[in-house]
Design a protein around this motif. Structure first.
Motif, PDB file in Angstrom:
ATOM      1  N   LEU A 173       0.874  -1.035  -0.171  1.00 44.73           N
ATOM      2  CA  LEU A 173       0.050  -0.135  -0.103  1.00 44.73           C
ATOM      3  C   LEU A 173       0.803   1.347   0.048  1.00 44.73           C
ATOM      4  O   LEU A 173       1.858   1.326   0.799  1.00 44.73           O
TER       5      LEU A 173
ATOM      6  N   MET B 107      -4.577   6.587  -1.495  1.00 46.54           N
ATOM      7  CA  MET B 107      -4.101   5.234  -1.025  1.00 46.54           C
ATOM      8  C   MET B 107      -4.106   4.665  -2.353  1.00 46.54           C
ATOM      9  O   MET B 107      -4.990   4.383  -2.940  1.00 46.54           O
TER      10      MET B 107
ATOM     11  N   ARG C 134      -2.436   1.033  -4.556  1.00 47.96           N
ATOM     12  CA  ARG C 134      -2.138  -0.256  -4.639  1.00 47.96           C
ATOM     13  C   ARG C 134      -1.788  -0.839  -6.047  1.00 47.96           C
ATOM     14  O   ARG C 134      -2.419   0.031  -6.867  1.00 47.96           O
TER      15      ARG C 134
ATOM     16  N   VAL D 130      -6.793  -1.701   5.116  1.00 46.49           N
ATOM     17  CA  VAL D 130      -7.481  -0.857   4.227  1.00 46.49           C
ATOM     18  C   VAL D 130      -8.672  -0.342   5.027  1.00 46.49           C
ATOM     19  O   VAL D 130      -9.200   0.724   4.894  1.00 46.49           O
TER      20      VAL D 130
END
Length: 306
Positions: free
Chosen positions: A143, A270, A272, A286
């Motif tokens: 992340l 955020m 990914r 998360v």
């Protein structure tokens, strides 16, 4: 050679009896015999000596038993590890965050997550936005948390709760009493983070939305950390742009003054990798992250010349 063949071999070796091994494994005796024969034929080595109506481990069988037991033990350990990871009894989350987020926003979330899942570890790496994006792309972090934008199609992102960028000066600076106009903003003699930082890019974007020609922006000093920017502003080098989180204590003590320029609230992001599946630990992290609050329109009143 399969794991099933290894299990059958070890079971027979422990009992030295095909029938009892078959009963323990819940398969037919012919199935046990066929598996042992397949191993012996494949490698051209007898694993058992047939002595009358009994069987005994051959010299090769004795050596092979040691290795087979090691392999099966490792398989059991691997199965336990997967079960523990699945049930959140162990594991770790690898996170990369830009400095503002890593130093001032994530610690509380990490502390609360650790209280809920004390067996899970957190690996936190800090960089600027460009460095965070690189770590997520290269798989060094599951992340990433950034303030700035990114333009890589391999990454997916979602907005999360953020902060507000503000302009701060030392008491006594002209802007402490009278907010600057557009031209004054351009020639302000700024103390800013380095290129590549989310704070820098978001601030320059906000100035552009006010009508400031950012190509002429007078930057007196570029520094690599939020703390060094704050220290330089405290020392009177010039006005600085930083998160209200970074300047909170200095503002509360009166060491810094917030200039009356209300910049838009910014959401953090955020990130990914779109093609990598998150671990169970990362999935739970998360869910611990606060969602983004609706942004409010900026309240800005600037003189054309000041």
């Amino acid at each position: 050679m399969t794991l099933e063949q290894l299990r059958i071999f070890v079971c027979v070796a422990e009992r030295l009896n095909m029938t009892r091994a078959a009963e323990a494994l819940h398969i037919t005796q012919s199935g046990v015999s066929a598996s042992i024969s397949a191993l012996e034929n494949t490698y051209g080595t007898a694993l058992f000596d047939r002595v009358g109506r009994r069987i005994e481990l051959s010299v090769a069988g004795q050596a092979f038993l040691v290795e087979a037991e090691k392999v099966l033990s490792q398989v059991r350990n691997a199965q336990r590890t997967l079960a523990d990871l699945s049930n959140l009894r162990r594991g770790a989350v690898s996170i990369s965050a830009s400095q503002t987020i890593g130093n001032y926003w994530l610690p509380q979330i990490i502390a609360e997550f650790n209280t809920r899942f004390p067996h899970l570890g957190i690996e936190l790496h800090m960089s600027n936005t460009a460095g965070v994006v690189r770590m997520v792309l290269e798989g060094e972090a599951e992340l990433g948390f950034v303030e700035g934008s990114h333009a890589d199609a391999a990454l997916t992102g979602s907005d999360i709760d953020g902060d507000r960028l503000c302009v701060f000066v030392r008491p006594g600076h002209p802007w402490a009493e009278h907010p600057p106009g557009i031209e004054a903003l351009a020639r302000g003699g700024w103390v800013l983070r380095e290129d590549g930082s989310g704070t820098r890019s978001e601030f320059v974007r906000a100035l552009g939305s006010l009508g400031v020609d950012t190509s002429t922006l007078d930057v007196r000093l570029e520094l690599p950390t939020n703390e060094s920017v704050r220290s330089a502003v405290l020392a009177g080098v010039g006005p600085g742009a930083m998160s209200e989180l970074v300047a909170r204590e200095a503002e509360a003590s009166g060491a810094l003054v917030r200039v009356a320029i209300k910049l838009p609230r910014r959401a953090f992001r955020m990130l990914r990798h779109s093609e990598r599946k998150l671990s169970r630990a990362a999935e739970m992290f998360v869910k611990s992250v606060p969602a983004s609050r609706p942004a409010r329109a900026p309240e800005i009143r600037l003189a054309a010349n000041a």
